[in-house]
Design an enzyme around this catalytic site. Sequence first.
Site, PDB file in Angstrom:
ATOM      1  N   ASP A   7      28.817   8.636  81.291  1.00  0.00           N
ATOM      2  CA  ASP A   7      29.489   7.748  80.864  1.00  0.00           C
ATOM      3  C   ASP A   7      29.749   6.957  79.595  1.00  0.00           C
ATOM      4  OD1 ASP A   7      33.237   7.129  80.531  1.00  0.00           O
ATOM      5  OD2 ASP A   7      32.495   5.544  81.049  1.00  0.00           O
ATOM      6  N   GLU A  39      28.000  10.829  76.663  1.00  0.00           N
ATOM      7  CA  GLU A  39      29.177  10.901  75.946  1.00  0.00           C
ATOM      8  C   GLU A  39      28.024  10.418  74.961  1.00  0.00           C
ATOM      9  OE1 GLU A  39      33.603  10.234  76.368  1.00  0.00           O
ATOM     10  OE2 GLU A  39      32.405   8.952  77.462  1.00  0.00           O
TER      11      GLU A  39
END
Length: 873
Positions: A478, A515
């Site tokens: 993340d 990400e």
Amino acid sequence: MNGPLRRTVAAVAMVLCAAALPATPSATAAPAPAPADAQAQWIDRNTVIWKGAEHTAAQLESGAHGIRIRLTPGTLTPAERAAYPHLATYPAFTVDPRDRGLARTALRDRLLATQRRADGQRTTTGVQIPGVLDDLYGARARHAALGPVFHHGRPTLSVWAPTARTAALELDGRTVPMRREDATGIWRVQGTRDWAGKPYRYLVTVWAPTAGKTVTNKVTDPYSTALTADSARSLVTDLDDPKLAPAGWSQLTKPAAVPLRRARIQELQIRDFSVEDRTSRHPGQYLALTDRRSDGMRHLASLARSGTSYVHLLPAFDFATTPERRADQEHPGCDLASYAPDSDSQQDCVGKSAARDAYNWGYDPLHYTVPEGAYASDPEGPARTVEFRRMVQGLNGAGLRTVMDVVYNHTAASGQDPHSVLDRIVPGYYQRLLDDGGVATSTCCSGTAPEHTMMGKLVVDSVVTWAREYKVDGFRFDLMGHHPKANILAVRKALDALTPRKDGVDGKSIVLYGEGWNFGEAANDARFVQATQQNMAGTGIATFSDRARDAVRGGSPFDGDPGIQGFASGLYTDPNSSPGNGSRTEQRARLLHYQDLIKIGLTGNLADYTFTDTTGRRVKGSQLDYNGAPAGYAAAPGDALAYADAHDNETLYDALAYKLPRRTGAADRSRMQVLALATAALSQGPALSQAGSDLLRSKSLDRNSFDSGDWFNALHWNCADGNGFGRGLPPAADNKDKWPYAEPLLADPALRPGCAAISDTSAAYRDLLRIHTTEPAFGLATTARVQSALSFPLSGKDETPGIITMRLGNLVVVLNATPDRQDQTVRDLAGERYALHPVQAHGADRTTRTASYARSSGTFSVPARTAAVFRRG
């Protein structure tokens, strides 16, 4: 920012002040700064940087018996400037060599920097200490084993707490002293065999800047291997204990490893998967993924047989927001099904219990390396460990490898908050601090600092534990752009060292992606070289590519007008009435540019791939514009991950509901869904889809359902239960501005698809997966091979808006997003033998079966809203 730092040599006296141990109040001490005020940064044993300091005489003060550390004006070395580029323009000071031996003691209490200005006023600020802690302790501590470690059945518990005055173990109602290692800052205690399975906490006495005083914190272990319910205590647990291994664990046979560039990934939230599946014996639990006969597992198995290779699980580590005991979990106190499909009552009712219900995505980490207890049959004790392992077995048995979504970029809380673990053990170290001393929150929560040695170590150690002890096959990071690139590469190196013989797993087969967004206090490599999209190119670690995603859907997830169209939602070719789409001329130009973005996406988002764009220019992928950034950034297929939707933002079905003209029928919505999914499924490099997208999954237009409960999130595997559309207006907190757009859509029964549309979409998507899996041309390994095998023969100034034709080895792919049947003539192929790919020619979609090829002219004829694949031979 990175220019040379210039300093005058005027005499200045400045001091870091630390009250000696033990602290005694001083009547003459300078006023303490506010808790968040720490503009001085002690970056190593030799150097302090102080934003806003002046070169004037200084008076050094601390409490009674204070330790004085003299500082003189100095400059940063090249290595220091490289390590702290964001501080390079601030005044730097050198620690007097005579006082450097005081550092270890000074760091164990309140630490202030004080300067007397030329006007006689004193300036006092707190001091940030991560840099000097790394310098003094990091080199030795980084190789130490932390948490519970067993040797011949006897546990040793270790915690890194270099600033602690004292540390002890609270075990079984008694306090056990711990011994400090001065070289590492680690406190240790060795136990006896009967400690196994017992709950414990650390008692750490530290100066807490946010409290403005010395406190004794009772804290769980950051390196916990097991927990009691609601994370109240850590458990002395050996993950190698045979009692924690389900039957067959040591001989677990996994599906064949799939290279990342060929991975097709299904993103799944554990509770969503089964909580409303009436055929599951373990709704909402890890064990639901072992229910081989449930509707959900049957569907996953069918996707695996078609070519899905990984299931990506949203956070399943221990997180802060969900009560783990079922008796403590609240439920909506109303009949949600009784309200109208466009009512605001559902979201209001769900919201009243959201803070205490069983639902959250889990992006609020509490303990990074223990399974979340809310998904276990019993959160008290080791069941969560056993059942997580059984879940991995269940997925592997269905033909799927397992990816974990990991969130090391922030913590659930910081400071003295009860949900703060790291910051209560070493205050001010694990969290990333801004230049004024406040905790960075650009990630939405209290940001961590993986650039610091021991936070970086925690990331690596945690990932290795999940890989070795839970046999996880991949990790999705993340907000990976908030990590240093070096930290993610260290994870890769540590995984690569795992071998089946030594560790029971092949670490080199484990996939990594994340990400790579570039924003916040770390943006543009301000503090370190980030793990962002462009920086990670060539590493074999993929980043999500938003280029084709936006082109396929239209606009951006952050548009105020959700009706802005894209390639797969009818821009120009089937316009809606949204003013955000602009004039017909503007629509045409934007659509053609979107087509170029999708083409680069189909190559694997390659920076050096060269093609003719829709303006007639010969360009590289890196020369194509994406909102001011290069569209192509990958060095090889596998560097960029393609997707049309994920858990963030509206589901694909909901995005198309906003964007497609209201008159669009269910069959055509299904076809546009498949077409959108095809842009990722038929690309080079890895691709991801959100679970249920092949079933037209809806969250009733909710763009951020992290806390929206089961009502808005649950997957519906049985088409008779619908797809989730029309469950009321989505929660106001993140959606109210779009309610005027949402209300008429949710009220329209025509937008709630029936079984035919849902089943047809899923079958057509599985056909695309089969084609991808069986055709080697979709797994090209290098840019050179892609450049040689893949082309867009009809690209250029005369390209038809709404249609992309791709030639790939012995295949031709035509993506027709228009509402009409279209012919695409590739004159160079005239005389060649092509036919619709056998998978589609004998597949589930009768409309696609009507696609044809005219050999004499090289013309491919493709029905409206269709992704068709032709094969030569």
